[in-house]
Design an enzyme around this catalytic site. Sequence first.
Site, PDB file in Angstrom:
ATOM      1  N   GLY A  11       1.046  -1.201  -0.006  1.00 42.22           N
ATOM      2  CA  GLY A  11      -0.004  -0.023  -0.078  1.00 42.22           C
ATOM      3  C   GLY A  11       1.000   1.064  -0.048  1.00 42.22           C
ATOM      4  N   ARG A  72       0.728  -4.848  -5.581  1.00 43.27           N
ATOM      5  CA  ARG A  72       0.857  -6.166  -4.736  1.00 43.27           C
ATOM      6  C   ARG A  72       0.929  -7.120  -5.743  1.00 43.27           C
ATOM      7  NH1 ARG A  72      -0.768  -4.214   0.313  1.00 43.27           N
ATOM      8  NH2 ARG A  72      -2.448  -2.660   0.375  1.00 43.27           N
ATOM      9  N   ASP A 103       5.349  -4.741   5.862  1.00 43.83           N
ATOM     10  CA  ASP A 103       5.599  -6.037   6.328  1.00 43.83           C
ATOM     11  C   ASP A 103       5.971  -7.217   5.210  1.00 43.83           C
ATOM     12  OD1 ASP A 103       6.152  -8.264   8.639  1.00 43.83           O
ATOM     13  OD2 ASP A 103       4.433  -9.108   7.331  1.00 43.83           O
ATOM     14  N   THR A 126       4.398   2.389   5.272  1.00 40.69           N
ATOM     15  CA  THR A 126       3.042   1.792   5.517  1.00 40.69           C
ATOM     16  C   THR A 126       2.240   2.728   6.533  1.00 40.69           C
ATOM     17  OG1 THR A 126       1.402   0.152   6.509  1.00 40.69           O
ATOM     18  CG2 THR A 126       3.896   0.188   7.127  1.00 40.69           C
ATOM     19  N   ASP A 128       0.051   1.777   8.384  1.00 41.81           N
ATOM     20  CA  ASP A 128      -0.421   1.156   9.378  1.00 41.81           C
ATOM     21  C   ASP A 128       0.402   1.001  10.587  1.00 41.81           C
ATOM     22  OD1 ASP A 128      -2.402   0.081   7.608  1.00 41.81           O
ATOM     23  OD2 ASP A 128      -1.416  -1.686   7.099  1.00 41.81           O
ATOM     24  N   ARG A 172      -5.287  -2.441   9.089  1.00 39.41           N
ATOM     25  CA  ARG A 172      -5.141  -3.863   8.817  1.00 39.41           C
ATOM     26  C   ARG A 172      -5.348  -4.480  10.235  1.00 39.41           C
ATOM     27  NH1 ARG A 172      -1.760  -6.538   4.266  1.00 39.41           N
ATOM     28  NH2 ARG A 172      -1.950  -4.571   3.311  1.00 39.41           N
TER      29      ARG A 172
HETATM   30  P1  ADP Z   1       3.035  -4.541   2.615  1.00 42.97           P
HETATM   31  O1  ADP Z   1       4.304  -4.297   2.432  1.00 42.97           O
HETATM   32  O2  ADP Z   1       2.539  -2.763   2.786  1.00 42.97           O
HETATM   33  O3  ADP Z   1       2.917  -5.254   3.859  1.00 42.97           O
HETATM   34  P2  ADP Z   1       1.835  -6.703   1.128  1.00 42.97           P
HETATM   35  O4  ADP Z   1       1.737  -7.503   2.209  1.00 42.97           O
HETATM   36  O5  ADP Z   1       0.682  -6.424   0.009  1.00 42.97           O
HETATM   37  O6  ADP Z   1       2.139  -5.067   1.521  1.00 42.97           O
HETATM   38  O7  ADP Z   1       3.073  -7.159   0.398  1.00 42.97           O
HETATM   39  C1  ADP Z   1       3.406  -6.314  -0.779  1.00 42.97           C
HETATM   40  C2  ADP Z   1       4.233  -7.351  -1.612  1.00 42.97           C
HETATM   41  O8  ADP Z   1       5.192  -7.917  -1.105  1.00 42.97           O
HETATM   42  C3  ADP Z   1       3.367  -8.453  -2.261  1.00 42.97           C
HETATM   43  O9  ADP Z   1       2.220  -8.172  -3.199  1.00 42.97           O
HETATM   44  C4  ADP Z   1       4.024  -9.271  -2.571  1.00 42.97           C
HETATM   45  O10 ADP Z   1       4.832  -9.173  -3.874  1.00 42.97           O
HETATM   46  C5  ADP Z   1       5.479  -9.373  -1.602  1.00 42.97           C
HETATM   47  N1  ADP Z   1       5.314 -10.322  -0.779  1.00 42.97           N
HETATM   48  C6  ADP Z   1       4.575 -10.121   0.541  1.00 42.97           C
HETATM   49  N2  ADP Z   1       4.528 -11.311   1.425  1.00 42.97           N
HETATM   50  C7  ADP Z   1       5.552 -12.003   0.491  1.00 42.97           C
HETATM   51  C8  ADP Z   1       6.303 -13.271   1.265  1.00 42.97           C
HETATM   52  N3  ADP Z   1       6.105 -14.044   2.261  1.00 42.97           N
HETATM   53  N4  ADP Z   1       7.273 -13.553   0.378  1.00 42.97           N
HETATM   54  C9  ADP Z   1       7.672 -12.942  -0.719  1.00 42.97           C
HETATM   55  N5  ADP Z   1       7.189 -11.947  -1.172  1.00 42.97           N
HETATM   56  C10 ADP Z   1       6.063 -11.530  -0.239  1.00 42.97           C
HETATM   57  O1  F6P Z   2      -1.443  -1.478   4.377  1.00 48.50           O
HETATM   58  C1  F6P Z   2      -2.130  -0.139   4.281  1.00 48.50           C
HETATM   59  C2  F6P Z   2      -3.632  -0.551   4.015  1.00 48.50           C
HETATM   60  O2  F6P Z   2      -3.877   0.822   3.702  1.00 48.50           O
HETATM   61  C3  F6P Z   2      -4.337  -1.120   5.215  1.00 48.50           C
HETATM   62  O3  F6P Z   2      -4.591   0.010   6.132  1.00 48.50           O
HETATM   63  C4  F6P Z   2      -5.502  -1.508   4.554  1.00 48.50           C
HETATM   64  O4  F6P Z   2      -6.119  -2.615   5.144  1.00 48.50           O
HETATM   65  C5  F6P Z   2      -5.043  -1.877   3.227  1.00 48.50           C
HETATM   66  O5  F6P Z   2      -3.777  -1.330   3.101  1.00 48.50           O
HETATM   67  C6  F6P Z   2      -5.994  -1.757   1.996  1.00 48.50           C
HETATM   68  O6  F6P Z   2      -5.314  -2.399   0.921  1.00 48.50           O
HETATM   69  P1  F6P Z   2      -5.811  -2.290  -0.698  1.00 48.50           P
HETATM   70  O7  F6P Z   2      -5.654  -0.894  -1.077  1.00 48.50           O
HETATM   71  O8  F6P Z   2      -5.080  -3.310  -1.240  1.00 48.50           O
HETATM   72  O9  F6P Z   2      -7.378  -2.557  -0.534  1.00 48.50           O
END
Ligand code: ADP
Ligand code: F6P
Length: 321
Positions: A11, A72, A103, A126, A128, A172
């Site tokens: 995000g 993502r 994360d 982020t 969050d 989240r």
């Molecule tokens: P954030 O980084 O804000 O937590 P996401 O959880 O959507 O957002 O993760 C962002 C991107 O990081 C995912 O779309 C994916 O490409 C990669 N990613 C997430 N989790 C994993 C994982 N366990 N192993 C490898 N890549 C990951």
């Molecule tokens: O991780 C940031 C965040 O805005 C969270 O607070 C929320 O739950 C999520 O992303 C929403 O994600 P998306 O834009 O993919 O719906």
Amino acid sequence: MRKIAVLTSGGDAPGMNAAIRGVVRCANSRGMDVYGIERGYDGLIKGNIFRMDSRSVSDTIQKGGTILKTARCPEFATEEGIRKGGDVLNAYGIEGLIVIGGDGSFRGMKDLTDLCGIRCMGIPGTIDNDLGYTDFTLGFDTAVNTVLDALNKIRDTMTSHDRACIIEVMGRHCGDIALYAGIAGGAESIIVPELPFNIDDVCDKMRRNVIKGKVSDIIVLAEGVCSCDALKAQIHDRTGVTIRTVKLGYIQRGGTPSMADRVLAARCADRAVELLFNDCKESRVIGTKDNKIIDMNIDEALAIKKEFNTQMMEIAMRLSF
Ligand code: ADP
Ligand code: F6P
């Protein structure tokens, strides 16, 4: 290291542009070449890479969103996807990668290190504030101020009509946005996923507030608990009180970054670049502890569980007694 790349992932968060700008300028000033990767890991796999210089980041420090775009990318959570990403970086001769994200993005970064031997530095981006190793993440301060601005406006109209309102905020699984905005905005109740919540207690407090002469009642609800409409139905069933709801949604992710987020972005970017410039032999993440910039091994950082600040919640409860 003399050739590095930067991407934003997950995000978006206010302050990501300030961090990209910081990476480009702190690297260029050390004589390093910087490449931007568009749309996070998706763009990495597809080879959407271009050279950046000081001018590429002009007039961006005050802008929300991310000029590198974000995504993502489910493919990057597979070994095949990660290896593709590693191959692209090797083909460009890129020696180190800076990932600005949360994360999930850091887990991707760890896999890229473990499977392909690419050294990466993570900057926490982020809204969050859900990473255990750092006190704050980029975008959190701005998002909380956006919530506060909305809360103040909602308070005006609720007070005029003697009404109650549930404001649902993002985060989240983390309740920090609700906690900080709730304290700063004088919310009557704050409901977060980290702490058990009893609907009868919330209703009792609303009744007590009416008896005490409070003319508006603001409940800040973190999205990780339930939706504002679900909570509204439960309160209405028990009390018969008419209650309004506002789901703030994506407004929290946009907007010009606050001073705190811009400064944090600059400090994190400089440390990330410095570590790569000095050929740090492992992947690390940057953060802040007690207002000092820190860096930590990626495995250690990911193993630290985010702790909820229960003391702050106790203060919030005393303030809204
Ligand atoms: P954030 O980084 O804000 O937590 P996401 O959880 O959507 O957002 O993760 C962002 C991107 O990081 C995912 O779309 C994916 O490409 C990669 N990613 C997430 N989790 C994993 C994982 N366990 N192993 C490898 N890549 C990951
Ligand atoms: O991780 C940031 C965040 O805005 C969270 O607070 C929320 O739950 C999520 O992303 C929403 O994600 P998306 O834009 O993919 O719906």
